[in-house]
Design an enzyme around this catalytic site. Structure first.
Site, PDB file in Angstrom:
ATOM      1  N   HIS A 191       9.631  -3.486   2.914  1.00  0.00           N
ATOM      2  CA  HIS A 191       9.167  -3.678   1.533  1.00  0.00           C
ATOM      3  C   HIS A 191      10.349  -3.887   0.595  1.00  0.00           C
ATOM      4  O   HIS A 191      10.313  -4.727  -0.305  1.00  0.00           O
ATOM      5  CB  HIS A 191       8.398  -2.445   1.035  1.00  0.00           C
ATOM      6  CG  HIS A 191       7.140  -2.143   1.801  1.00  0.00           C
ATOM      7  ND1 HIS A 191       7.000  -1.028   2.589  1.00  0.00           N
ATOM      8  CD2 HIS A 191       5.966  -2.808   1.876  1.00  0.00           C
ATOM      9  CE1 HIS A 191       5.792  -1.013   3.124  1.00  0.00           C
ATOM     10  NE2 HIS A 191       5.141  -2.082   2.712  1.00  0.00           N
ATOM     11  N   GLU A 219      12.145  -0.220   4.548  1.00  0.00           N
ATOM     12  CA  GLU A 219      13.174  -1.233   4.300  1.00  0.00           C
ATOM     13  C   GLU A 219      12.567  -2.640   4.245  1.00  0.00           C
ATOM     14  O   GLU A 219      13.076  -3.505   3.539  1.00  0.00           O
ATOM     15  CB  GLU A 219      14.249  -1.098   5.388  1.00  0.00           C
ATOM     16  CG  GLU A 219      15.560  -1.774   5.098  1.00  0.00           C
ATOM     17  CD  GLU A 219      16.136  -1.538   3.694  1.00  0.00           C
ATOM     18  OE1 GLU A 219      16.568  -2.532   3.078  1.00  0.00           O
ATOM     19  OE2 GLU A 219      16.164  -0.383   3.219  1.00  0.00           O
ATOM     20  N   ALA A 268       4.152   3.856   0.831  1.00  0.00           N
ATOM     21  CA  ALA A 268       4.924   4.314   2.001  1.00  0.00           C
ATOM     22  C   ALA A 268       6.018   3.283   2.278  1.00  0.00           C
ATOM     23  O   ALA A 268       6.178   2.783   3.390  1.00  0.00           O
ATOM     24  CB  ALA A 268       4.025   4.518   3.213  1.00  0.00           C
ATOM     25  N   LEU A 269       6.772   2.993   1.236  1.00  0.00           N
ATOM     26  CA  LEU A 269       7.708   1.867   1.286  1.00  0.00           C
ATOM     27  C   LEU A 269       8.819   2.101   2.304  1.00  0.00           C
ATOM     28  O   LEU A 269       9.397   3.176   2.381  1.00  0.00           O
ATOM     29  CB  LEU A 269       8.331   1.648  -0.102  1.00  0.00           C
ATOM     30  CG  LEU A 269       7.341   1.353  -1.230  1.00  0.00           C
ATOM     31  CD1 LEU A 269       8.096   1.069  -2.530  1.00  0.00           C
ATOM     32  CD2 LEU A 269       6.418   0.186  -0.887  1.00  0.00           C
ATOM     33  N   GLN A 271      -2.457 -12.374   7.676  1.00  0.00           N
ATOM     34  CA  GLN A 271      -2.684 -12.019   6.262  1.00  0.00           C
ATOM     35  C   GLN A 271      -2.015 -13.038   5.339  1.00  0.00           C
ATOM     36  O   GLN A 271      -2.591 -13.457   4.327  1.00  0.00           O
ATOM     37  CB  GLN A 271      -2.132 -10.623   5.998  1.00  0.00           C
ATOM     38  CG  GLN A 271      -2.009 -10.266   4.524  1.00  0.00           C
ATOM     39  CD  GLN A 271      -1.643  -8.828   4.297  1.00  0.00           C
ATOM     40  OE1 GLN A 271      -2.477  -7.952   4.454  1.00  0.00           O
ATOM     41  NE2 GLN A 271      -0.405  -8.542   3.921  1.00  0.00           N
ATOM     42  N   SER A 331       4.527   0.825   7.984  1.00  0.00           N
ATOM     43  CA  SER A 331       4.245   2.167   7.451  1.00  0.00           C
ATOM     44  C   SER A 331       3.574   3.030   8.515  1.00  0.00           C
ATOM     45  O   SER A 331       3.589   4.255   8.424  1.00  0.00           O
ATOM     46  CB  SER A 331       3.346   2.066   6.223  1.00  0.00           C
ATOM     47  OG  SER A 331       3.930   1.211   5.276  1.00  0.00           O
ATOM     48  N   ARG A 332       2.969   2.387   9.506  1.00  0.00           N
ATOM     49  CA  ARG A 332       2.270   3.150  10.548  1.00  0.00           C
ATOM     50  C   ARG A 332       3.221   3.707  11.612  1.00  0.00           C
ATOM     51  O   ARG A 332       2.808   4.539  12.420  1.00  0.00           O
ATOM     52  CB  ARG A 332       1.218   2.279  11.233  1.00  0.00           C
ATOM     53  CG  ARG A 332       0.071   1.917  10.307  1.00  0.00           C
ATOM     54  CD  ARG A 332      -0.882   0.953  10.989  1.00  0.00           C
ATOM     55  NE  ARG A 332      -1.734   0.289  10.025  1.00  0.00           N
ATOM     56  CZ  ARG A 332      -2.911   0.750   9.631  1.00  0.00           C
ATOM     57  NH1 ARG A 332      -3.379   1.859  10.125  1.00  0.00           N
ATOM     58  NH2 ARG A 332      -3.620   0.088   8.735  1.00  0.00           N
ATOM     59  N   MET A 357       0.851  -1.193   0.000  1.00  0.00           N
ATOM     60  CA  MET A 357       0.000   0.000   0.000  1.00  0.00           C
ATOM     61  C   MET A 357       0.888   1.245   0.000  1.00  0.00           C
ATOM     62  O   MET A 357       0.460   2.325   0.419  1.00  0.00           O
ATOM     63  CB  MET A 357      -0.945  -0.021   1.199  1.00  0.00           C
ATOM     64  CG  MET A 357      -1.920  -1.205   1.120  1.00  0.00           C
ATOM     65  SD  MET A 357      -3.451  -0.980   2.031  1.00  0.00           S
ATOM     66  CE  MET A 357      -2.825  -0.811   3.676  1.00  0.00           C
ATOM     67  N   LEU A 402       9.236  -3.166  11.332  1.00  0.00           N
ATOM     68  CA  LEU A 402       9.010  -2.043  10.422  1.00  0.00           C
ATOM     69  C   LEU A 402       7.547  -2.045   9.977  1.00  0.00           C
ATOM     70  O   LEU A 402       6.985  -3.099   9.674  1.00  0.00           O
ATOM     71  CB  LEU A 402       9.923  -2.146   9.202  1.00  0.00           C
ATOM     72  CG  LEU A 402      11.423  -2.081   9.459  1.00  0.00           C
ATOM     73  CD1 LEU A 402      12.181  -1.940   8.141  1.00  0.00           C
ATOM     74  CD2 LEU A 402      11.787  -0.942  10.383  1.00  0.00           C
TER      75      LEU A 402
HETATM   76  O1  PAF Z   1       0.062  -5.762   3.528  1.00  0.00           O
HETATM   77  C1  PAF Z   1      -0.396  -4.837   2.826  1.00  0.00           C
HETATM   78  O2  PAF Z   1       0.241  -3.797   2.595  1.00  0.00           O
HETATM   79  C2  PAF Z   1      -1.791  -4.986   2.252  1.00  0.00           C
HETATM   80  O3  PAF Z   1      -2.632  -5.642   3.132  1.00  0.00           O
HETATM   81  C3  PAF Z   1      -1.818  -5.650   0.866  1.00  0.00           C
HETATM   82  C4  PAF Z   1      -1.317  -7.075   0.942  1.00  0.00           C
HETATM   83  C5  PAF Z   1      -0.953  -4.849  -0.099  1.00  0.00           C
HETATM   84  C6  PAF Z   1      -3.242  -5.677   0.319  1.00  0.00           C
HETATM   85  O4  PAF Z   1      -3.766  -4.402   0.195  1.00  0.00           O
END
Ligand code: PAF
Length: 284
Positions: A39, A37, A34-35, A155, A188-189, A32, A186
């Site tokens: 990601h 390290e 806001a990358l 997830q 994004s929040r 989503m 890490l």
């Molecule tokens: O983990 C995330 O950033 C999100 O849940 C994903 C897998 C990109 C789905 O929107």
């Protein structure tokens, strides 16, 4: 140089078809934006396995539980594309909402079992939103492999189950949680944490690690979990949503450590919800 951004399904499909004609294998790293390290580590892992890597960036409204949380989610697309360039990612697919949810869109993918309890209990509809968008991203990119972090462990299970159940021919690759030097996972929040909250935040993984050691040493699970929950609040968190022992392979709730297992937790620091998990027996 920044990684090129593609916004339409037509352009995505045409580009992937060209790669396929050259015999390339394709990986997707769903994000989503806001990358951070974590990601970038997924992207590096993907580049190590396939010739072409697509990073997707879509802030998926269907997986948020409040409009305020959705509005506050960090959006840094240009910076994300700049971070991906030097790594060699081949495409940043950042579709407009209409490419994912066109007018009249009426389908939802719902995975039972592994999406129940834990985050699923506190975020109604969240995993339906995740499963729906990830199914679309898999089918739109037609990638051979997809990379996910273990930080969102539930997830990961939901996505694996969904891909298996829908016969989507994709290999799901799990990568270990990326952490700051002090252990904080890490996320994004994390940018939303105040300095004082940031100082408290790594207590979550430290407490999980201590509880994991007690469980591995054979202590009764109930006492270790209850004391760990109390320790999270004593460390300065405002509340603990859950802190549970679950089976590694199917997330079944466990009363004792009778099979490979993981501790999973979610806790609030002010307005920020942090999640983390640790495999029992694995050092953080
Ligand atoms: O983990 C995330 O950033 C999100 O849940 C994903 C897998 C990109 C789905 O929107």
């Amino acid at each position: 140089m920044s990684t090129p951004v593609v916004r339409t399904l037509a352009e995505l499909r045409a580009t992937v078809a060209g790669w396929r004609r050259e015999g390339a294998r394709v990986a997707v790293v769903p994000t989503m934006g806001a990358l951070h390290e974590g990601h970038l580590g997924l992207v590096r892992a993907a580049l190590g396995r396939t010739e072409k890597v697509i990073v997707t960036l879509f802030v998926n409204p269907r997986q948020f539980n409040s409009a305020a949380d959705l509005a506050a989610y960090p959006r840094t697309e240009a910076e994300d594309a700049r971070k991906l360039g030097p790594l060699g990612a081949h495409m940043l697919y950042a579709p407009d909402a209409a490419e994912i949810y066109p007018p009249g869109f009426a389908t939802s993918v719902s995975v039972s079992g592994v999406s129940e309890g834990l985050c699923g209990a506190f975020r109604p509809g969240h995993f339906d939103g995740v499963a729906t968008v990830v199914a679309k991203l898999f089918l739109q990119t037609r990638a051979d492999l997809a990379f996910f972090g273990e930080k969102d462990f539930q997830q990961l299970h939901v996505v694996r189950r969904m891909a298996r159940d829908l016969d989507i021919p994709i290999e799901i690759v799990a990568c270990p949680t990326a952490r700051e030097a002090d252990g904080l996972a890490l996320s994004s929040r994390n940018v939303r944490l105040s300095a004082a909250q940031r100082a408290v935040a790594p207590a979550l993984v430290r407490i999980l690690a201590a509880a994991a050691r007690r469980l591995a040493a054979g202590e009764p699970a109930r006492a270790a979990l209850d004391e760990a929950k109390a320790a999270v609040v004593a460390a300065g968190f405002d509340s603990v949503e859950y802190l549970e022992l679950r089976a590694e392979d199917d997330l079944a709730p466990l009363e004792s450590l009778d099979r490979p297992a993981r501790l999973l937790a979610a806790a609030w620091l002010g307005e920020t919800r942090l999640i983390d998990n640790l495999e029992i027996g694995a050092a953080p």
